[in-house]
Design an enzyme around this catalytic site. Structure first.
Site, PDB file in Angstrom:
ATOM      1  N   HIS A 206      35.995  41.388  13.033  1.00 22.08           N
ATOM      2  CA  HIS A 206      36.884  40.225  13.174  1.00 22.08           C
ATOM      3  C   HIS A 206      36.625  39.249  12.039  1.00 22.08           C
ATOM      4  CE1 HIS A 206      38.580  36.517  14.870  1.00 22.08           C
ATOM      5  NE2 HIS A 206      39.214  37.271  15.754  1.00 22.08           N
ATOM      6  N   CYS A 244      43.328  39.239  12.557  1.00 24.88           N
ATOM      7  CA  CYS A 244      43.574  38.043  13.368  1.00 24.88           C
ATOM      8  C   CYS A 244      44.346  37.028  12.541  1.00 24.88           C
ATOM      9  CB  CYS A 244      42.264  37.446  13.865  1.00 24.88           C
ATOM     10  SG  CYS A 244      42.495  35.987  14.912  1.00 24.88           S
ATOM     11  N   HIS A 271      45.001  40.559  16.586  1.00 19.03           N
ATOM     12  CA  HIS A 271      45.206  39.332  17.353  1.00 19.03           C
ATOM     13  C   HIS A 271      46.336  38.573  16.673  1.00 19.03           C
ATOM     14  CE1 HIS A 271      40.612  39.202  18.470  1.00 19.03           C
ATOM     15  NE2 HIS A 271      41.234  40.270  18.938  1.00 19.03           N
ATOM     16  N   ASP A 316      46.714  35.942  21.027  1.00 17.49           N
ATOM     17  CA  ASP A 316      45.414  35.290  20.960  1.00 17.49           C
ATOM     18  C   ASP A 316      45.489  33.953  21.677  1.00 17.49           C
ATOM     19  OD1 ASP A 316      42.766  35.216  20.355  1.00 17.49           O
ATOM     20  OD2 ASP A 316      43.009  35.083  18.200  1.00 17.49           O
ATOM     21  N   HIS A 317      44.658  33.037  21.293  1.00 15.81           N
ATOM     22  CA  HIS A 317      44.557  31.765  22.008  1.00 15.81           C
ATOM     23  C   HIS A 317      45.930  31.172  22.330  1.00 15.81           C
ATOM     24  CE1 HIS A 317      40.622  31.298  19.507  1.00 15.81           C
ATOM     25  NE2 HIS A 317      40.526  32.237  20.422  1.00 15.81           N
ATOM     26  N   TYR A 330      42.390  30.261  26.786  1.00 13.26           N
ATOM     27  CA  TYR A 330      42.571  31.535  27.474  1.00 13.26           C
ATOM     28  C   TYR A 330      43.181  31.387  28.861  1.00 13.26           C
ATOM     29  CZ  TYR A 330      40.255  34.067  23.765  1.00 13.26           C
ATOM     30  OH  TYR A 330      39.964  34.637  22.557  1.00 13.26           O
TER      31      TYR A 330
END
Length: 358
Positions: A206, A244, A271, A316-317, A330
């Site tokens: 990552h 990501c 992501h 993702d977030h 999350y």
């Protein structure tokens, strides 16, 4: 595109798998043994117990995020080989359970950094926020308190046992520069990649979050040049990336559409999220909708579609919306909206292909 959803465990998440099952298009759960101390072997029985519960809801368990790397490996301490051998055993145990991708990172001390967990946005929602000036002047202990007070739930990379050793860790990293961190990563990879390849597992690193040095700590997975350096270390099919968009894309010099175009073939796991970047170096996480942030999410999905990408993708977030109380970044609702946006883009590009053929 294989849509997945990150989940922190039955008694460690505000989101239930019953709820995730109601999100259209989700095929798999991205999971981990989050209560397991970093560096310890993931035993077969505890792996089996977790995946059997997840699979009972009809989800696959192909992706683990993360098997965290012990600081001794990153620092190159004398005991690193002991931890590397434990890591190899965990890879083997996960392979026996059918895992295909392991996401990991090589960030010193902090896996991710934000200065505000619930920053208010104009629409009334809140989101994770990074204030550059504050990080440049902040005492790390103050940041630790901010994170610790944000949630009673575990936050990966901010394990209490590690935070208790923060002073010692900062002292240890004073002697580690980027070149030394790269050398330690190379030793780690040359040890684990043959095992991963034999097990049919992709080790998907990552990017650093954010992709620049903080608190004087070295950061090395920051952009395209990092990917080229990783490929040069090993051409093993197991030497892979987690793409990501929000982490690497927080640096506006990283064009995530171009990154997807060049490296998606080496990224079995992606992501996809959006951030709004400000001229002063601050950034805030937004909805996944392209127009809400600085990342060309639409272009990234289009590029993945052009390549007939079959890798695992997760939103993702997300923001915290509709009064949801959850682990920072999350929650259920905004990540579910993100999934529908990604699937909508994908379906539109698929329909466009059919139109062009006819």
């Amino acid at each position: 595109m294989n849509i997945t959803f990150r989940w922190y465990g039955k008694d460690n998440d505000t989101v239930s798998l019953e709820q995730v099952k109601q999100i259209p298009g989700v095929k798999g759960i991205v999971w981990a043994l989050h209560q397991k101390p970093v560096g310890e072997v993931w035993e077969k029985e505890e792996i089996k117990k977790e995946i059997e519960y997840i699979q009972s809801f009809g989800f696959h368990t192909d992706v683990v995020e993360s098997v965290n790397v012990h600081e001794s490996i990153k620092l190159g301490n004398e005991d690193r080989m002991m931890y590397i051998e434990k890591y190899k055993e965990t890879i083997r145990n996960l392979s026996e359970a059918g895992v295909k991708v392991i996401c990991y990172n090589f960030m010193p001390i902090f896996d991710w950094t934000r200065t505000e967990m619930f920053h208010p946005l104009e629409d009334g929602s809140t989101a994770l926020f990074y204030e550059k000036a504050k990080v440049d002047t902040l005492d790390p202990q103050e940041l630790i308190r901010t994170v610790a007070e944000a949630s009673d739930l575990t936050l990966p990379g901010w394990e209490p046992e590690k935070m208790e050793q923060i002073s010692e860790l900062f002292e240890a990293y004073k002697s580690i520069n980027e070149d030394q961190l790269w050398a330690n990563l190379e030793i780690f990879l040359k040890e684990i990649l043959p095992v991963a390849e034999a097990c049919g597992i992709k080790m998907a690193i990552h990017p650093d979050d954010p992709p620049w040095s903080i608190f004087g700590l070295p950061r090395i997975i920051t952009g395209e040049s990092s990917y080229e350096k990783l490929i040069a270390i090993s051409d093993s099919t197991s030497n892979a990336f987690t793409m990501c968009t929000g982490s690497m894309g927080a640096n506006p010099e990283n064009d995530m559409v171009q990154v997807a175009k060049k490296y998606a073939y080496r990224a079995p796991f992606s992501h996809i999220r959006n951030v709004k970047i400000y001229e002063n170096g601050d950034f805030v996480e937004t909805s996944h909708y392209t127009q809400d942030g600085s990342i060309n999410v639409q272009g990234v999905v289009e590029e993945l579609n052009k390549q007939n990408y079959t890798g695992y993708v997760r939103p993702d977030h997300g923001r915290h919306i509709w009064g949801e109380v959850c682990r920072p970044g999350y929650g259920l609702y905004d990540r579910a909206l993100g999934i529908m946006y990604l699937l909508g883009l994908w379906d539109a590009y698929e329909a466009s292909k059919v139109g062009k053929q006819s």
